[in-house]
Design an enzyme around this catalytic site. Structure first.
Site, mmCIF file in Angstrom:
data_model
loop_
_atom_site.group_PDB
_atom_site.id
_atom_site.type_symbol
_atom_site.label_atom_id
_atom_site.label_comp_id
_atom_site.label_asym_id
_atom_site.label_seq_id
_atom_site.Cartn_x
_atom_site.Cartn_y
_atom_site.Cartn_z
ATOM 1 N N PRO A 24 0.847 -1.189 0.000
ATOM 2 C CA PRO A 24 0.000 0.000 0.000
ATOM 3 C C PRO A 24 0.884 1.240 0.000
ATOM 4 O O PRO A 24 1.804 1.342 0.807
ATOM 5 C CB PRO A 24 -0.760 -0.113 1.328
ATOM 6 C CG PRO A 24 0.128 -0.914 2.218
ATOM 7 C CD PRO A 24 0.924 -1.836 1.322
ATOM 8 N N MET A 25 0.616 2.163 -0.917
ATOM 9 C CA MET A 25 1.406 3.399 -0.928
ATOM 10 C C MET A 25 0.495 4.596 -1.171
ATOM 11 O O MET A 25 -0.137 4.701 -2.232
ATOM 12 C CB MET A 25 2.504 3.331 -1.991
ATOM 13 C CG MET A 25 3.656 2.399 -1.609
ATOM 14 S SD MET A 25 5.004 2.423 -2.784
ATOM 15 C CE MET A 25 4.320 1.439 -4.108
ATOM 16 N N ALA A 26 0.445 5.467 -0.177
ATOM 17 C CA ALA A 26 -0.374 6.678 -0.298
ATOM 18 C C ALA A 26 0.127 7.489 -1.484
ATOM 19 O O ALA A 26 1.336 7.635 -1.689
ATOM 20 C CB ALA A 26 -0.264 7.487 0.992
ATOM 21 N N CYS A 108 2.373 3.751 9.766
ATOM 22 C CA CYS A 108 2.631 5.048 9.134
ATOM 23 C C CYS A 108 3.335 6.007 10.091
ATOM 24 O O CYS A 108 2.823 6.328 11.167
ATOM 25 C CB CYS A 108 1.330 5.676 8.651
ATOM 26 S SG CYS A 108 1.654 7.225 7.799
ATOM 27 N N LYS A 147 -0.522 -4.113 9.377
ATOM 28 C CA LYS A 147 0.790 -3.808 8.790
ATOM 29 C C LYS A 147 1.529 -2.896 9.749
ATOM 30 O O LYS A 147 1.043 -1.832 10.109
ATOM 31 C CB LYS A 147 0.631 -3.132 7.435
ATOM 32 C CG LYS A 147 1.966 -2.860 6.752
ATOM 33 C CD LYS A 147 1.770 -2.599 5.271
ATOM 34 C CE LYS A 147 3.048 -2.278 4.548
ATOM 35 N NZ LYS A 147 3.634 -1.000 4.914
ATOM 36 N N GLY A 192 10.127 -4.324 2.721
ATOM 37 C CA GLY A 192 11.269 -3.423 2.844
ATOM 38 C C GLY A 192 12.400 -3.823 1.932
ATOM 39 O O GLY A 192 13.000 -4.886 2.102
ATOM 40 N N ASP A 193 12.636 -2.997 0.910
ATOM 41 C CA ASP A 193 13.773 -3.188 0.008
ATOM 42 C C ASP A 193 13.764 -4.509 -0.742
ATOM 43 O O ASP A 193 14.829 -5.066 -1.017
ATOM 44 C CB ASP A 193 15.092 -3.010 0.769
ATOM 45 C CG ASP A 193 15.195 -1.615 1.362
ATOM 46 O OD1 ASP A 193 14.814 -0.662 0.657
ATOM 47 O OD2 ASP A 193 15.615 -1.491 2.527
ATOM 48 N N GLY A 215 7.167 -2.443 -2.767
ATOM 49 C CA GLY A 215 6.608 -1.095 -2.830
ATOM 50 C C GLY A 215 7.295 -0.262 -3.896
ATOM 51 O O GLY A 215 6.958 -0.315 -5.076
ATOM 52 N N ARG A 216 8.310 0.477 -3.478
ATOM 53 C CA ARG A 216 8.912 1.469 -4.377
ATOM 54 C C ARG A 216 9.439 0.870 -5.667
ATOM 55 O O ARG A 216 9.383 1.513 -6.715
ATOM 56 C CB ARG A 216 10.022 2.224 -3.632
ATOM 57 C CG ARG A 216 9.461 3.192 -2.587
ATOM 58 C CD ARG A 216 10.495 3.590 -1.584
ATOM 59 N NE ARG A 216 10.954 2.438 -0.817
ATOM 60 C CZ ARG A 216 11.941 2.462 0.054
ATOM 61 N NH1 ARG A 216 12.573 3.585 0.283
ATOM 62 N NH2 ARG A 216 12.284 1.363 0.710
#
Ligand SMILES: Cc1cc2nc3c(=O)[nH]c(=O)nc-3n(C[C@H](O)[C@H](O)[C@H](O)COP(=O)(O)O)c2cc1C
Length: 336
Positions: A24-26, A108, A147, A192-193, A215-216
């Protein structure tokens, strides 16, 4: 032990077809992002965090986050807040909207969220955190996941205290993930990563986590998901990149409305166009354009073959007739 990333696993009665979860990414996890993630191998996708207070007050923009399409499922909708009863009400709305899972945000670190006692602050307040999860779990039939990050401070181990208290998923620094896995008897997702297949496999093998979250690395880059799940490391062609980007633009305009989408999409141009050898001035030019039509035209001019590639992509999408239609004002759909 090597884990097959294309094997399914379960969160209670929800089957997740692969070991990759899209984070999930705002400001990123719009429906187009989630549907694309599913097409490229994510077994589970998540909405960005949705304010339970916003749902409670019937805020139109917040309600818009509850629009769910059939081809994104299984889907988790993530809610944040610190009042157990308001969170329970939000969870019921999420379930009614057709989500397969309700995810509670305990991670968050953004001030706007933590100052209200929500997000990562709940890691430091285990009693309230447990009250929130208990209220949410009681309110809905679908499974509830949580999460969380390792804690607020670097070096914190709060997640190990809270994790065993009946929580469904966890997020931890990977040094802690294995510890958390051993403390709980529910599936843990490591976030994470995770940027490559070897990294994903190493995390799964060494931590015992049920899945990895990406994510990213997936921002403007669905091909990273394909590489991680299937080991297919072919670089996309310029035509493929443009076709995916234009589809993303069209779907996002439909979801958010042209005006909101125009600003929202700007960050995606650079993300997408870092593949396909597009010159830097071209990316800068796109950001300056005022309408999405102009952006499309410039993209097609740079990769004419993308027109046909896009037709293929659009032909394969479901018609949208199965979308869960909510009893909500039509304006929240951005006219789509
Ligand atoms: C722009 C952005 C927005 C995020 N928004 C959320 C969010 O709404 N809820 C959440 O639980 N985590 C959020 N995260 C955290 C991600 O879900 C993920 O755990 C984190 O980015 C680490 O994974 P990565 O290294 O694969 O990016 C966000 C991260 C980024 C970069």
């Amino acid at each position: 032990m090597q884990v097959d990333l294309r094997s399914s696993w379960w969160i209670r009665d929800v089957e997740i077809p692969t070991r990759l979860v899209l984070a999930p990414m705002a400001g990123v996890s719009v429906q187009a992002f989630r549907r694309q993630g599913r097409r490229y191998g994510a077994g589970l996708v998540c909405s960005e965090m949705v304010s339970c207070a916003g749902l409670h007050h019937g805020n139109e923009k917040t309600l818009g986050y509850l629009r769910i399409a059939s081809d994104e499922r299984p889907l988790a909708v993530q809610i944040f807040g610190s009042e157990p009863e308001v969170m329970a009400e939000a969870a019921r709305m999420v379930e009614d909207a057709g989500a397969d899972l309700v995810d509670v945000n305990f991670g968050c670190p953004v001030k706007k969220v933590t100052k209200t006692g929500a997000g990562a602050t709940l890691l430091e307040d285990p009693a309230r955190a447990c009250a929130v999860v208990a209220a949410v779990a009681k309110a809905v039939d679908v499974p509830v996941t949580v999460k969380m990050r390792r804690g607020i401070e670097n070096g914190s181990r709060s997640c190990l205290e809270l994790g065993p208290r009946q929580l469904y998923t966890g997020e931890a620094d990977h040094a802690l993930t294995a510890e958390l896995v051993s403390l709980v008897d529910v599936p843990v997702i490591a976030s994470g990563d995770v940027t490559s297949r070897p990294r994903a496999q190493a995390i799964l093998a060494t931590t015992g986590a049920a899945a990895v979250m990406v994510g990213r690395a997936a921002q403007g880059n669905p091909w990273a998901l394909r590489e991680i799940v299937d080991g297919d490391s072919d670089e996309p062609s310029r035509e493929e990149v443009v076709a995916e980007l234009v589809l993303f633009i069209r779907e996002t305009a439909r979801e958010l409305g042209e005006r909101r989408a125009t600003g929202f999409l700007k960050k995606f141009y650079g993300w997408y166009l870092s593949r396909g050898r597009f010159p830097r001035p071209f990316k800068q030019e796109l950001v300056q354009l005022e309408s999405l039509d102009e952006v499309e035209q410039r993209l097609f001019a740079a990769a004419p073959g993308a027109v046909e590639a896009l037709e293929h992509l659009e032909a394969e999408l479901p018609s949208g007739e199965d979308d869960v239609i909510l009893d909500l004002p039509i304006s929240i759909y951005g006219g789509g």
